[in-house]
Design a protein around this motif. Structure first.
Motif, PDB file in Angstrom:
ATOM      1  N   VAL A  52       0.840  -1.148   0.123  1.00  0.00           N
ATOM      2  CA  VAL A  52       0.162   0.019   0.056  1.00  0.00           C
ATOM      3  C   VAL A  52       0.764   1.330  -0.087  1.00  0.00           C
ATOM      4  CG1 VAL A  52      -1.851   1.236   1.444  1.00  0.00           C
ATOM      5  CG2 VAL A  52      -1.781  -1.232   1.061  1.00  0.00           C
ATOM      6  N   TRP A  53       1.784   1.379   0.900  1.00  0.00           N
ATOM      7  CA  TRP A  53       2.861   2.488   0.929  1.00  0.00           C
ATOM      8  C   TRP A  53       3.529   2.511  -0.227  1.00  0.00           C
ATOM      9  CZ3 TRP A  53       1.474   5.283   4.751  1.00  0.00           C
ATOM     10  CH2 TRP A  53       1.107   4.910   5.877  1.00  0.00           C
ATOM     11  N   TRP A  54       4.024   1.668  -0.795  1.00  0.00           N
ATOM     12  CA  TRP A  54       4.755   1.499  -2.211  1.00  0.00           C
ATOM     13  C   TRP A  54       3.931   2.153  -3.400  1.00  0.00           C
ATOM     14  CZ3 TRP A  54       9.926   1.757  -2.250  1.00  0.00           C
ATOM     15  CH2 TRP A  54      10.332   1.187  -1.529  1.00  0.00           C
ATOM     16  N   MET A  55       2.665   1.665  -3.259  1.00  0.00           N
ATOM     17  CA  MET A  55       1.799   2.161  -4.537  1.00  0.00           C
ATOM     18  C   MET A  55       1.352   3.588  -4.111  1.00  0.00           C
ATOM     19  SD  MET A  55      -1.020  -0.958  -4.463  1.00  0.00           S
ATOM     20  CE  MET A  55      -2.129   0.010  -5.685  1.00  0.00           C
ATOM     21  N   ALA A  56       1.417   4.112  -2.878  1.00  0.00           N
ATOM     22  CA  ALA A  56       0.947   5.575  -2.749  1.00  0.00           C
ATOM     23  C   ALA A  56       2.135   6.368  -3.042  1.00  0.00           C
ATOM     24  CB  ALA A  56       0.900   5.803  -1.067  1.00  0.00           C
ATOM     25  N   LEU A  57       3.486   5.838  -2.754  1.00  0.00           N
ATOM     26  CA  LEU A  57       4.793   6.644  -2.881  1.00  0.00           C
ATOM     27  C   LEU A  57       4.961   6.945  -4.283  1.00  0.00           C
ATOM     28  CD1 LEU A  57       7.248   7.878  -1.819  1.00  0.00           C
ATOM     29  CD2 LEU A  57       8.395   5.532  -1.976  1.00  0.00           C
ATOM     30  N   ALA A  58       4.652   5.802  -5.234  1.00  0.00           N
ATOM     31  CA  ALA A  58       4.651   5.763  -6.586  1.00  0.00           C
ATOM     32  C   ALA A  58       3.661   6.972  -7.243  1.00  0.00           C
ATOM     33  CB  ALA A  58       4.417   4.587  -7.304  1.00  0.00           C
ATOM     34  N   ALA A  59       2.588   6.882  -6.795  1.00  0.00           N
ATOM     35  CA  ALA A  59       1.333   7.779  -7.373  1.00  0.00           C
ATOM     36  C   ALA A  59       1.757   9.272  -6.761  1.00  0.00           C
ATOM     37  CB  ALA A  59       0.268   7.456  -6.760  1.00  0.00           C
ATOM     38  N   LEU A  60       2.150   9.428  -5.540  1.00  0.00           N
ATOM     39  CA  LEU A  60       2.565  10.978  -5.238  1.00  0.00           C
ATOM     40  C   LEU A  60       3.757  11.310  -5.858  1.00  0.00           C
ATOM     41  CD1 LEU A  60       1.934  10.523  -1.561  1.00  0.00           C
ATOM     42  CD2 LEU A  60       0.658  11.770  -2.953  1.00  0.00           C
ATOM     43  N   ALA A  61       4.761  10.445  -6.241  1.00  0.00           N
ATOM     44  CA  ALA A  61       5.993  10.877  -6.878  1.00  0.00           C
ATOM     45  C   ALA A  61       5.348  11.402  -8.436  1.00  0.00           C
ATOM     46  CB  ALA A  61       6.791   9.664  -6.837  1.00  0.00           C
ATOM     47  N   PRO A  85      -4.181  10.097 -14.065  1.00  0.00           N
ATOM     48  CA  PRO A  85      -4.051   8.801 -14.563  1.00  0.00           C
ATOM     49  C   PRO A  85      -2.886   8.297 -14.508  1.00  0.00           C
ATOM     50  CG  PRO A  85      -4.492  10.481 -16.161  1.00  0.00           C
ATOM     51  CD  PRO A  85      -4.695  11.251 -14.825  1.00  0.00           C
ATOM     52  N   LEU A  86      -1.598   9.159 -14.878  1.00  0.00           N
ATOM     53  CA  LEU A  86      -0.444   8.310 -14.759  1.00  0.00           C
ATOM     54  C   LEU A  86      -0.125   7.957 -13.558  1.00  0.00           C
ATOM     55  CD1 LEU A  86       1.620  11.121 -16.999  1.00  0.00           C
ATOM     56  CD2 LEU A  86       0.631   8.784 -17.770  1.00  0.00           C
ATOM     57  N   ALA A  87      -0.569   8.729 -12.503  1.00  0.00           N
ATOM     58  CA  ALA A  87      -0.295   8.181 -10.895  1.00  0.00           C
ATOM     59  C   ALA A  87      -0.870   6.939 -10.836  1.00  0.00           C
ATOM     60  CB  ALA A  87      -0.821   9.210 -10.109  1.00  0.00           C
ATOM     61  N   LEU A  88      -2.113   6.504 -11.428  1.00  0.00           N
ATOM     62  CA  LEU A  88      -2.823   5.467 -11.061  1.00  0.00           C
ATOM     63  C   LEU A  88      -2.199   4.381 -11.978  1.00  0.00           C
ATOM     64  CD1 LEU A  88      -6.499   6.732 -11.726  1.00  0.00           C
ATOM     65  CD2 LEU A  88      -5.501   5.954  -9.438  1.00  0.00           C
ATOM     66  N   LEU A  89      -1.665   4.492 -13.077  1.00  0.00           N
ATOM     67  CA  LEU A  89      -1.051   3.609 -13.758  1.00  0.00           C
ATOM     68  C   LEU A  89       0.298   3.097 -12.880  1.00  0.00           C
ATOM     69  CD1 LEU A  89      -1.326   4.646 -17.412  1.00  0.00           C
ATOM     70  CD2 LEU A  89      -2.268   2.945 -16.498  1.00  0.00           C
TER      71      LEU A  89
END
Length: 250
Positions: A52-61, A85-89
């Motif tokens: 969950v944290w890795w997904m959130a970190l990637a989206a925020l980045a 949408p790029l963050a979701l991907l």
């Protein structure tokens, strides 16, 4: 007979002029795409709570980078709309990678895990579902044919599978003396290849034969499997497979 038919017709509910015909219920209906993603996410989170944290970190980045670019070009609203949408991907990509590791971690130590690690390969490979060699310790050798030639993937300590590999090399050399044979030792030891990396190592092997030769080699090797003994009890590679939905992000 006419009365019975009239009674049956009266018992059936009338359908309006513009109403649709009732659809027959599909048996074993597969879950929708969103439900599949939810199932993969739940499986991954059980085995990898940090996903969950890795997904959130990637989206925020991704969003942060988009905002920085938007500020520099003085159009941050447009870049924010593009970044979402790029963050979701990006989050989905991270989940697919972590899901792949979680799926393979569930196979560690199970008979037939090496064969399951090969099963994610698709085009260009011919995979033998059953092990081509084994011993009383249930050490297994699986075989695949591709552009690199013949690939033997072992399951078990290298000291025990060495004899199986040597015997299998000799069997292959009798019908295919000029075809290269590669060996990948799958396992958790330092000198072995982890399950999640087995398919990657197979793809890295140098290509030495053509696509037409792949099919010809498969036919030649079929002569070696005619008199094979049955698979030892407790080993059913068809039941040991990683979650394909979890590994589609590759």
């Amino acid at each position: 007979m006419a009365k019975n038919s009239d009674n049956d017709a009266a018992a059936q509910p009338k359908r309006g002029l513009f109403s649709r015909k009732p659809k027959a219920e599909k048996k074993n209906k597969e879950p929708g795409r969103l439900k599949q993603i939810g199932q993969v996410f739940q499986m991954t989170r059980r085995n990898d709570p940090m996903v969950v944290w890795w997904m959130a970190l990637a989206a925020l980045a991704v969003i942060a980078v988009g905002l920085v670019i938007g500020i520099l070009i003085n159009n941050w609203i447009t870049m924010l709309i593009i970044s979402i949408p790029l963050a979701l991907l990006a989050a989905m990509f991270i989940m697919s990678r972590r899901a792949e590791k979680a799926a393979f971690s569930q196979l560690e130590g199970r008979p037939g895990a090496a064969g399951a690690a090969m099963s994610v390969l698709r085009r260009g490979w011919i995979l033998k579902q059953e092990p081509v060699a084994y011993n009383r310790h249930q050490d297994l050798v699986f075989l695949a044919i591709g552009r690199p030639g013949v690939v033997l993937v072992t399951e078990g300590p290298k000291s025990r599978v060495r004899e199986l590999v040597t015997s299998e090399r000799k069997r292959i050399a009798r019908v295919l003396p000029n075809v290269p044979v590669h060996v990948i030792n799958a396992g958790q030891d330092e000198d072995q290849t982890s399950l999640v990396d087995v398919s990657k190592e197979m793809k890295k092997l140098p290509k030495s034969i053509t696509k037409l030769e792949v099919s010809a080699i498969d036919k030649r090797l079929s002569t070696l499997t005619a008199n094979r003994l049955p698979i030892p009890k407790g080993v059913d590679p068809n039941r040991v497979r990683p979650n394909r939905r979890a590994t589609r992000g590759r």
